[in-house]
Design an enzyme around this catalytic site. Structure first.
Site, PDB file in Angstrom:
ATOM      1  N   SER A 121       0.813  -1.213   0.000  1.00 17.74           N
ATOM      2  CA  SER A 121       0.000   0.000   0.000  1.00 17.74           C
ATOM      3  C   SER A 121       0.845   1.262   0.000  1.00 17.74           C
ATOM      4  O   SER A 121       0.322   2.351  -0.233  1.00 17.74           O
ATOM      5  CB  SER A 121      -0.910   0.019   1.232  1.00 17.74           C
ATOM      6  OG  SER A 121      -0.134   0.011   2.423  1.00 17.74           O
ATOM      7  N   HIS A 142      -2.388  -2.999  -6.119  1.00 19.13           N
ATOM      8  CA  HIS A 142      -2.855  -2.720  -4.769  1.00 19.13           C
ATOM      9  C   HIS A 142      -4.371  -2.827  -4.695  1.00 19.13           C
ATOM     10  O   HIS A 142      -5.085  -1.963  -5.201  1.00 19.13           O
ATOM     11  CB  HIS A 142      -2.393  -1.322  -4.328  1.00 19.13           C
ATOM     12  CG  HIS A 142      -2.852  -0.938  -2.957  1.00 19.13           C
ATOM     13  ND1 HIS A 142      -3.222   0.345  -2.621  1.00 19.13           N
ATOM     14  CD2 HIS A 142      -3.035  -1.694  -1.837  1.00 19.13           C
ATOM     15  CE1 HIS A 142      -3.597   0.372  -1.356  1.00 19.13           C
ATOM     16  NE2 HIS A 142      -3.502  -0.845  -0.851  1.00 19.13           N
ATOM     17  N   GLU A 154      -5.212  -0.109  -7.546  1.00 21.44           N
ATOM     18  CA  GLU A 154      -4.153   0.786  -8.012  1.00 21.44           C
ATOM     19  C   GLU A 154      -3.073  -0.060  -8.693  1.00 21.44           C
ATOM     20  O   GLU A 154      -2.489  -0.946  -8.069  1.00 21.44           O
ATOM     21  CB  GLU A 154      -3.550   1.560  -6.840  1.00 21.44           C
ATOM     22  CG  GLU A 154      -4.497   2.586  -6.249  1.00 21.44           C
ATOM     23  CD  GLU A 154      -3.914   3.313  -5.051  1.00 21.44           C
ATOM     24  OE1 GLU A 154      -4.075   4.543  -4.969  1.00 21.44           O
ATOM     25  OE2 GLU A 154      -3.298   2.644  -4.192  1.00 21.44           O
ATOM     26  N   ASN A 192      -3.565   6.445  -0.475  1.00 21.74           N
ATOM     27  CA  ASN A 192      -2.882   6.651   0.802  1.00 21.74           C
ATOM     28  C   ASN A 192      -2.048   7.928   0.809  1.00 21.74           C
ATOM     29  O   ASN A 192      -1.850   8.536   1.865  1.00 21.74           O
ATOM     30  CB  ASN A 192      -2.009   5.445   1.139  1.00 21.74           C
ATOM     31  CG  ASN A 192      -2.837   4.269   1.629  1.00 21.74           C
ATOM     32  OD1 ASN A 192      -3.896   4.446   2.220  1.00 21.74           O
ATOM     33  ND2 ASN A 192      -2.378   3.067   1.366  1.00 21.74           N
TER      34      ASN A 192
END
Length: 501
Positions: A121, A142, A154, A192
């Protein structure tokens, strides 16, 4: 040569890895699931059995469909069984040394044409790929938890990734029923990289005493429209996970906002990790005492606008509308000099208005956010009684009050404007498109609108001016408006999304 991805390996069958295996099996793809020992392997099988069993009980799968899904997954403790896989995804703990060691082994075991993918991540995909003899065949893939439910994936390409491979992996994600967003290899990727600085900033504001945990959560949920408040979300993600992602962001950027807030480090060190440990920012607390609710005791209220210095000037539109609501509710409005409570309807700090009043302790700032929330800002001169009366008054008017100190942005602006500014900087750097950023935050975080949709709704000038006020107050370079945002406001552009059309 285009990859077919007919057999996929998944290394690590915790909650995330088992979910990823289920996603591929649901799409009709054969899966080889690998764990370190028989006990872990059985736990992984249990995750898959439990997830598909819940889907069966809810009518989302038939018995036959569940049997087909489970029949497509082979379980093993040997990496050697991955030798014929077209794609192998690792979903082991977020420790770089562990991942690099695993990829060295996968490079040895897997056929030369196989694609190796990491579900990291936040860690560097480039650094992981560098341990192999095939860095061009390594990507990030991800998934979001729970993988069978969350639609976003992702896809991360590095400077070494073969041309076209990221697009092939994105195509595979679509085959799985997912929505892929393809980005370059930067810590945190899209979701993130935008989400964790916002959450970390909330922790820093809590530590600074801007507002309380519950009021900040309420402000961002009801005022900004986010599905969860920042502290509830931090507890859900896990404070240890959040801390590590912030550390990864800070190692790459060296930006102050990315350094984990001290309270986050303290909670992690104490083992208070959120839901996984039973306590984090939230935990076991005594029930609320209904008799302690504030009741308005002021018989007269004066309402002034944000631009009025002493109550003698004309109130702005928001102040006039609020005064009308007060009158309709039976409250008597009166001149400032005679009022028990003075409400300054303002988006900016009100201390300068307070010091010009004959009774500065009676003034509170009031910022109406959306249709539900009102931020009640107390200056250093505001009496506790005045703030209490204001909260009770708002409850009668059907507004949820959020108490805060008299600071630039109050709560919602202080958290939301830098968050949107980060999205503008991300787009301005060429890292991701507006559409991909909006899609990633809607699907990955459950936002009702993407950052650029929010920017257009709030107004570019409003956000730019809010950032300028935050920068002037805190002198944090990350609060300075992104150059693109400044230029668009100067040029009179109404919608930032016009740039992508």
């Amino acid at each position: 040569m285009a990859s077919t991805f007919e057999t996929v390996g998944v290394v690590g069958l915790g909650t995330m890895g088992a979910g990823i295996a289920e996603v591929f099996a649901r799409a009709g793809i054969a899966v080889v699931g690998v764990e370190t020992d028989p006990g872990a392997l059985e736990r992984g099988r249990g995750h898959l059995d439990g997830s598909t069993g819940r889907a069966l009980s809810r009518g989302r799968l038939t018995e036959a469909e569940r049997a087909e899904i489970l029949g497509r997954v082979a379980f093993t403790t040997s990496l050697e069984d991955l030798s014929d896989c077209d794609l192998v995804i690792e979903a082991i703990p977020e420790v770089m040394d562990f991942k690099r060691a695993l990829f060295t082994d996968l490079d040895r075991v897997c056929k030369p044409s196989a694609v190796l993918a990491t579900n990291t991540s936040s860690l560097s995909v480039t650094a992981i790929a560098a341990t192999t003899t095939r860095p061009g065949r390594v990507v990030g893939m991800h998934f979001f938890n729970p993988a069978p439910v969350m639609r976003l994936v992702e896809v991360v390409r590095t400077v070494s990734t073969e041309d076209g491979l990221a697009e092939e992996v994105a195509g595979l994600a679509r085959r799985l029923g997912k929505t892929p967003v393809t980005v370059a290899d930067r810590a945190g990727f899209v979701v993130n990289r935008l989400l964790l600085p916002y959450l970390n900033h909330a922790a820093a504001l809590l530590e600074q005493g801007l507002s309380t945990r519950d009021d900040i959560d309420t402000a961002m949920r009801l005022g900004a429209g986010f599905p969860m408040g920042p502290f509830a979300l931090l507890d859900l993600i896990g404070l240890d996970t959040s801390y590590e992602i912030c550390e990864a962001l800070f190692r790459e950027s060296r930006e102050r906002r990315h350094a984990p807030a001290p309270v986050l480090r303290e909670l992690v060190t104490a083992g208070l990790l959120g839901r996984k440990s039973g306590r984090g920012f939230h935990g076991e607390e005594p029930p609320a005492n209904p008799s302690a609710e504030e009741k308005p005791s002021a018989s007269t209220v004066a309402v002034v606008g944000g631009t009025a210095a002493n109550g003698t000037g004309a109130a702005d539109g928001a102040a006039e509308a609020f005064a009308e609501r007060l009158s309709a509710a039976g409250f008597k409005t009166t001149p400032v000099e005679e009022a028990d409570l003075v409400v300054a309807v303002s988006r900016t700090p009100v201390i300068e208005q307070a010091v010009r009043l004959p009774h500065p302790a009676r003034l509170v700032g009031l910022n109406l956010v959306g249709d539900q929330v009102a931020e009640v800002a107390s200056t250093v001169l505001t009496s506790p009684g005045a703030a209490q009366v204001a909260r009770g008054l708002l409850r009668i008017l059907g507004r949820t009050s959020v108490s805060c100190r008299d600071r630039a942005g109050f709560v919602v602006g202080a958290l939301l404007h830098p968050h949107l500014n980060d999205a503008v900087r991300m787009y301005e750097s060429g890292y991701a498109s507006m559409e991909d950023i909006d899609t990633a935050m809607r699907l990955g975080c459950g936002y009702p609108a993407g950052p650029f949709e929010m920017l257009d709704r709030l107004g570019l000038e409003t956000v730019r001016d809010g950032l300028r006020a935050l920068y002037a107050e805190y002198r944090d370079p990350s609060f300075a408006p992104a150059p693109l945002l400044d230029q668009l406001v100067t040029a009179g552009v109404r919608s930032i999304r016009d740039l992508s059309s």
